[in-house]
Design an enzyme around this catalytic site. Structure first.
Site, short mmCIF file in Angstrom:
data_model
loop_
_atom_site.label_atom_id
_atom_site.label_comp_id
_atom_site.label_asym_id
_atom_site.label_seq_id
_atom_site.Cartn_x
_atom_site.Cartn_y
_atom_site.Cartn_z
N TRP A 34 -35.44 -0.44 49.39
CA TRP A 34 -34.39 -1.39 49.01
C TRP A 34 -33.35 -0.80 48.07
O TRP A 34 -32.17 -1.09 48.19
CB TRP A 34 -35.01 -2.68 48.47
CG TRP A 34 -35.65 -3.42 49.59
CD1 TRP A 34 -36.99 -3.57 49.83
CD2 TRP A 34 -34.99 -4.03 50.71
NE1 TRP A 34 -37.20 -4.25 51.01
CE2 TRP A 34 -35.99 -4.54 51.57
CE3 TRP A 34 -33.65 -4.21 51.08
CZ2 TRP A 34 -35.69 -5.21 52.76
CZ3 TRP A 34 -33.36 -4.88 52.27
CH2 TRP A 34 -34.36 -5.37 53.09
N ASP A 104 -32.22 -5.52 41.01
CA ASP A 104 -32.63 -6.35 42.14
C ASP A 104 -34.05 -6.83 41.85
O ASP A 104 -34.98 -6.03 41.81
CB ASP A 104 -32.59 -5.51 43.43
CG ASP A 104 -33.10 -6.26 44.65
OD1 ASP A 104 -33.56 -7.40 44.52
OD2 ASP A 104 -33.03 -5.67 45.76
N LYS A 128 -38.81 -15.05 48.48
CA LYS A 128 -40.19 -14.70 48.15
C LYS A 128 -40.85 -15.79 47.30
O LYS A 128 -41.90 -16.29 47.64
CB LYS A 128 -40.24 -13.39 47.34
CG LYS A 128 -40.08 -12.06 48.03
CD LYS A 128 -39.19 -11.95 49.16
CE LYS A 128 -38.91 -10.49 49.45
NZ LYS A 128 -38.29 -10.27 50.72
N1 PMP Z 1 -33.98 -6.55 47.98
C1 PMP Z 1 -35.32 -6.61 48.08
C2 PMP Z 1 -36.16 -6.04 46.98
C3 PMP Z 1 -35.91 -7.20 49.20
O1 PMP Z 1 -37.25 -7.25 49.32
C4 PMP Z 1 -35.08 -7.73 50.22
C5 PMP Z 1 -35.63 -8.40 51.45
N2 PMP Z 1 -36.95 -8.32 51.69
C6 PMP Z 1 -33.70 -7.62 50.07
C7 PMP Z 1 -33.18 -7.04 48.93
C8 PMP Z 1 -32.75 -8.12 51.11
O2 PMP Z 1 -32.74 -9.50 51.06
P1 PMP Z 1 -32.16 -10.38 52.27
O3 PMP Z 1 -33.06 -10.16 53.44
O4 PMP Z 1 -32.20 -11.77 51.72
O5 PMP Z 1 -30.77 -9.91 52.52
#
Ligand code: PMP
Length: 294
Positions: A34, A104, A128
């Site tokens: 990520w 994040d 989550k």
């Molecule tokens: N950051 C993290 C740490 C994630 O786990 C995720 C999705 N699992 C995201 C960003 C991306 O989020 P989204 O799918 O809502 O765009």
């Protein structure tokens, strides 16, 4: 300001540089998929300095972040505090040497107390621990909400647009935000973030203690950097991993297969997972172990 926005976590990977990368230079700490994706997106807007990385050991640990080489012109330092796929958590925040810290927290949102004063900006996709996918909550220091963002930034992508309009600039994702509200009420009734943190610690301890004593399964992350939320583990044999995933699925323990970049299994212990669910997984793993180790 606390902003309720849309576009999920990924949209923030672009909004952050559009709003904060005034010198077109930012530092990214790359500890998993990520933060790597966020760094990739930021490269559209300017220079990305990789300040530290754990790619050398497939992101199974958090590198030393106490004395980073921070270029003078950095607009911010970016971390993904809990790497969802790799199951690591940054427990000691980096020394940014005065630069703005951006984090994040998607996969650890409201799972434990955080001191928001240590950050310039925090954000999380809510899916989550908080609500339905698509809604993202941004907590941003007011002096970082500015008009002089990168020149091509669309109106919807400016934090100022949403801050000035109390997150009601255009039609907000009302139903998703309503569900977040119900979850906040549930959490407050339970005793708040401190209470859920204690429950999350108990859940993670149950699984990590079992993994540490197991002769068949083992965790893939260095102990000091383990996540409370995401627990990847393997048997060491791909065939046995696949057999376990199948058997677990049949027993009602679903979605236990790990991400393809790590392999094996991953148990996500988000706020909605009760202690009994983790106990059930551990019992099932112990039975599987007994049947496969003579
Ligand atoms: N950051 C993290 C740490 C994630 O786990 C995720 C999705 N699992 C995201 C960003 C991306 O989020 P989204 O799918 O809502 O765009």
């Amino acid at each position: 300001k606390v902003l309720f926005l849309q576009g999920g976590g990924f949209t923030q990977f672009a909004m952050i540089p559009m709003n904060l990368m005034i010198n077109r230079s930012a530092g990214y700490i790359v500890t998993g998929q990520w933060s790597k994706k966020a760094a990739g997106e930021a490269k559209i807007f300017g220079t990305v300095h990789e300040l530290a990385s754990s790619a050398d050991k497939n992101f199974s640990y958090i590198p030393e972040l106490g004395d980073l080489n921070i270029p003078e012109d950095l607009d911010y330092v970016y971390i993904c505090q809990n790497e969802t796929v790799h199951g690591t958590t940054i427990k000691t925040l980096p020394n940014t040497k005065g630069k703005t810290l951006v984090s994040d927290i998607s996969s650890m949102f409201l799972s434990e107390p955080l001191d928001v004063t240590k950050y310039g900006l925090l954000f999380g996709g809510v899916q989550k621990n908080v609500g339905p996918a698509g809604v993202v909550i941004v907590i941003v220091r007011e002096d970082l909400i500015r008009d002089d963002v990168l020149p091509f930034t669309p109106t919807m992508m400016k934090y100022k647009t949403h801050a000035d309009n109390k997150s009601l600039f255009n039609t907000p994702p009302c139903y998703g935000i309503y569900i977040c509200g119900l979850v906040f009420k549930w959490l407050l009734k339970l005793g708040g973030v401190n209470a859920i943190h204690r429950i999350n610690q108990a859940k993670a301890k149950l699984l990590y203690d079992y993994l540490d004593g197991s002769k068949l399964f083992h965790g893939t992350v260095e102990k000091k950097d383990r996540s409370l939320m995401n627990v990847p583990f393997v048997t060491g044999s791909r065939e046995l991993d696949a057999e376990f995933v199948n058997a677990a699925t049949q027993a009602g323990l679903k979605n236990i297969k790990g991400h393809r970049s790590v392999g094996g299994m991953r148990a996500s212990l988000y706020n909605a997972m009760p202690v009994e669910g983790v106990a059930k997984l551990v019992d099932f793993m112990a039975e599987f172990e007994k049947a496969h180790i003579s």
